[in-house]
Design a protein around this motif. Structure first.
Motif, mmCIF file in Angstrom:
data_model
loop_
_atom_site.group_PDB
_atom_site.id
_atom_site.type_symbol
_atom_site.label_atom_id
_atom_site.label_comp_id
_atom_site.label_asym_id
_atom_site.label_seq_id
_atom_site.Cartn_x
_atom_site.Cartn_y
_atom_site.Cartn_z
ATOM 1 N N LEU A 5 -2.010 12.425 7.566
ATOM 2 C CA LEU A 5 -3.240 13.188 7.756
ATOM 3 C C LEU A 5 -3.726 13.736 6.412
ATOM 4 C CD1 LEU A 5 -2.143 15.259 10.887
ATOM 5 C CD2 LEU A 5 -3.345 13.049 10.845
ATOM 6 N N PHE A 6 -5.042 13.797 6.263
ATOM 7 C CA PHE A 6 -5.652 14.321 5.045
ATOM 8 C C PHE A 6 -6.694 15.377 5.409
ATOM 9 C CE2 PHE A 6 -4.589 9.828 4.435
ATOM 10 C CZ PHE A 6 -3.724 9.906 3.349
ATOM 11 N N ARG A 7 -6.715 16.448 4.644
ATOM 12 C CA ARG A 7 -7.742 17.468 4.824
ATOM 13 C C ARG A 7 -7.909 18.225 3.512
ATOM 14 N NH1 ARG A 7 -5.372 22.636 5.686
ATOM 15 N NH2 ARG A 7 -3.097 22.510 5.959
ATOM 16 N N VAL A 31 1.762 4.554 2.554
ATOM 17 C CA VAL A 31 1.762 4.530 1.087
ATOM 18 C C VAL A 31 0.375 4.180 0.560
ATOM 19 C CG1 VAL A 31 2.602 3.213 -0.907
ATOM 20 C CG2 VAL A 31 4.221 4.063 0.817
ATOM 21 N N LEU A 32 -0.245 3.168 1.147
ATOM 22 C CA LEU A 32 -1.572 2.734 0.694
ATOM 23 C C LEU A 32 -2.619 3.818 0.926
ATOM 24 C CD1 LEU A 32 -1.540 -0.958 1.963
ATOM 25 C CD2 LEU A 32 -1.259 -0.161 -0.394
ATOM 26 N N ARG A 33 -2.525 4.497 2.044
ATOM 27 C CA ARG A 33 -3.511 5.537 2.347
ATOM 28 C C ARG A 33 -3.347 6.749 1.430
ATOM 29 N NH1 ARG A 33 -3.816 7.416 8.117
ATOM 30 N NH2 ARG A 33 -5.808 8.242 7.367
ATOM 31 N N ILE A 34 -2.118 7.099 1.124
ATOM 32 C CA ILE A 34 -1.887 8.211 0.190
ATOM 33 C C ILE A 34 -2.442 7.865 -1.180
ATOM 34 C CG2 ILE A 34 -0.099 9.518 -1.035
ATOM 35 C CD1 ILE A 34 1.622 9.219 1.541
ATOM 36 N N ASP A 35 -2.189 6.660 -1.625
ATOM 37 C CA ASP A 35 -2.692 6.240 -2.936
ATOM 38 C C ASP A 35 -4.214 6.294 -2.986
ATOM 39 O OD1 ASP A 35 -2.033 4.937 -5.620
ATOM 40 O OD2 ASP A 35 -3.445 3.502 -4.775
ATOM 41 N N HIS A 36 -4.858 5.850 -1.908
ATOM 42 C CA HIS A 36 -6.325 5.878 -1.845
ATOM 43 C C HIS A 36 -6.842 7.318 -1.913
ATOM 44 C CE1 HIS A 36 -10.375 4.606 -0.756
ATOM 45 N NE2 HIS A 36 -10.382 5.559 0.163
ATOM 46 N N ARG A 86 6.694 -2.580 -3.949
ATOM 47 C CA ARG A 86 5.764 -2.665 -5.086
ATOM 48 C C ARG A 86 4.745 -1.521 -5.019
ATOM 49 N NH1 ARG A 86 3.806 -6.243 -8.862
ATOM 50 N NH2 ARG A 86 5.438 -7.732 -8.303
ATOM 51 N N ASP A 87 4.152 -1.332 -3.863
ATOM 52 C CA ASP A 87 3.146 -0.273 -3.738
ATOM 53 C C ASP A 87 3.777 1.117 -3.714
ATOM 54 O OD1 ASP A 87 0.890 -1.959 -3.727
ATOM 55 O OD2 ASP A 87 1.178 -2.409 -1.605
#
Length: 355
Positions: A5-7, A31-36, A86-87
């Motif tokens: 979750l992001f806020r 992992v991909l969503r955190i990086d974005h 890798r990510d």
């Protein structure tokens, strides 16, 4: 349900790992969503601080999704696990170099991949509930996510002790080993996080930071440093079992229950990490080792025994330390050619966050 979750609240952007039933274990998609999100916040002047927490009552993060890694190693061709690592490792390096304060609330269980997304941050908070560990040798794997970099920097041979045994440590010992920066009571964590919406990190820390309860490692430094300074795992185990301290003897027994191959590769990884220096170089090495682990029978067997069947009776192959040769260990560090992680190329970088 979203696994992460992001806020944004005031000047603070929040990442909440949200798989409480799986103790917030990391998936590739997470992992991909955190990086974005980190990319967006890095370029958003309204965001001054990034805060990492975990959903549920048990902890921040128990590691990566090792069931998925088990399935890929056993039934797949290893490409899914390699892509995840890798990510993940690139994210670990990014967190370490992030240009804004990255505050990790390491409350409860923080293991493996959980260490990777927290202990590379610039502000690392532990509580009386914290249990921090790199337990990979118990599943036939080797500390990764920059873990060998962090443990190589620990005082004396504490890092070697933690890497080989996988022992969980509390707040004071995490501070001693350089895996955390500040202690505050778990009950104060929500107020501290809320304060970050409007206060600079140092001011929020000043309101809540306290002295931690006493740890355990300092009292064992004499035998830990003596035993774990040995050049081989066999000699480490021999020294432990010869000590007159019950804790050393127990540690020796614990050590000998781990994967012999993983133990020897872990010791080599840690000693090489000390010479490599930069985090990116160490992550490149860890990526080679992790990919090689996919071809080792101990990884599948270790996850089976601990997570799948839960019988906790792994059958390691080979079964004894003496059966693992130097050539066996060296194969884990073989270059990957075009498949290298390549974080350290073309040149190492260093960075320091100042606020």
């Amino acid at each position: 349900m979203n696994d992460v979750l992001f806020r944004t609240t005031g000047h603070a952007a929040h990442i909440t790992l949200n798989r409480p039933k799986a103790l917030n274990a990391l998936t590739h998609e997470m992992v991909l969503r955190i990086d974005h999100a980190l990319t967006e916040w890095e370029h958003d002047p309204a965001v001054e601080t990034v805060v990492l927490t975990g959903a549920g009552e048990r902890g921040l993060c128990a590691g990566g999704d090792i069931r998925a890694i088990h399935d890929d190693a056993r039934h797949g061709d290893g490409t899914a696990a390699a892509a995840f690592w890798r990510d993940e490792y690139r994210l670990n390096a990014r967190i370490a170099r992030y240009p804004k304060p990255y505050v990790a609330v390491m409350d409860g269980i923080v293991m493996g991949g959980g260490v990777g997304v927290s202990a590379h941050g610039s502000v690392r908070i532990v509580t009386e509930r914290s249990r921090v560990a790199m337990p990979e040798t118990g599943i036939g794997f080797v500390p990764d996510v920059g873990g060998t970099f962090l443990l190589a920097l620990a005082p004396g041979e504490l890092g070697t002790f933690l890497a080989l045994t996988g022992a969980p440590i509390g707040a004071a010992d995490a501070l001693l080993c350089g895996l955390a920066d500040h202690f505050l009571p778990s009950a104060a964590a929500p107020s501290f996080v809320a304060d970050l919406a409007g206060l600079p990190v140092r001011d929020a820390l000043a309101r809540h930071v306290q002295e931690p309860p006493p740890g355990q490692l300092a009292a064992g430094r004499t035998w830990i440093d003596d035993c774990f300074a040995a050049g081989t795992v066999e000699e480490i185990a021999k020294r432990l079992l010869a000590q007159d301290a019950p804790a050393a003897d127990e540690t020796g027994v614990t050590l000998l229950a781990k994967s012999p191959t993983a133990l020897k590769v872990t010791l080599a990884s840690l000693r090489r990490a000390r010479r490599l220096g930069a985090l990116e170089r160490v992550l490149d090495q860890e990526y080679r080792v992790s990919r090689a682990c996919l071809r080792s029978p101990d990884l599948v067997e270790g996850i089976r025994a601990r997570v799948i069947d839960k019988d906790r009776r792994p059958h390691w192959s080979p079964p004894a330390l003496a059966d693992v040769t130097e050539a066996d260990v060296e194969r884990f560090f073989a270059p990957l050619g075009e498949h290298e992680l390549g974080l350290a190329a073309p040149a190492d970088t260093t960075g320091e966050v100042v606020w």
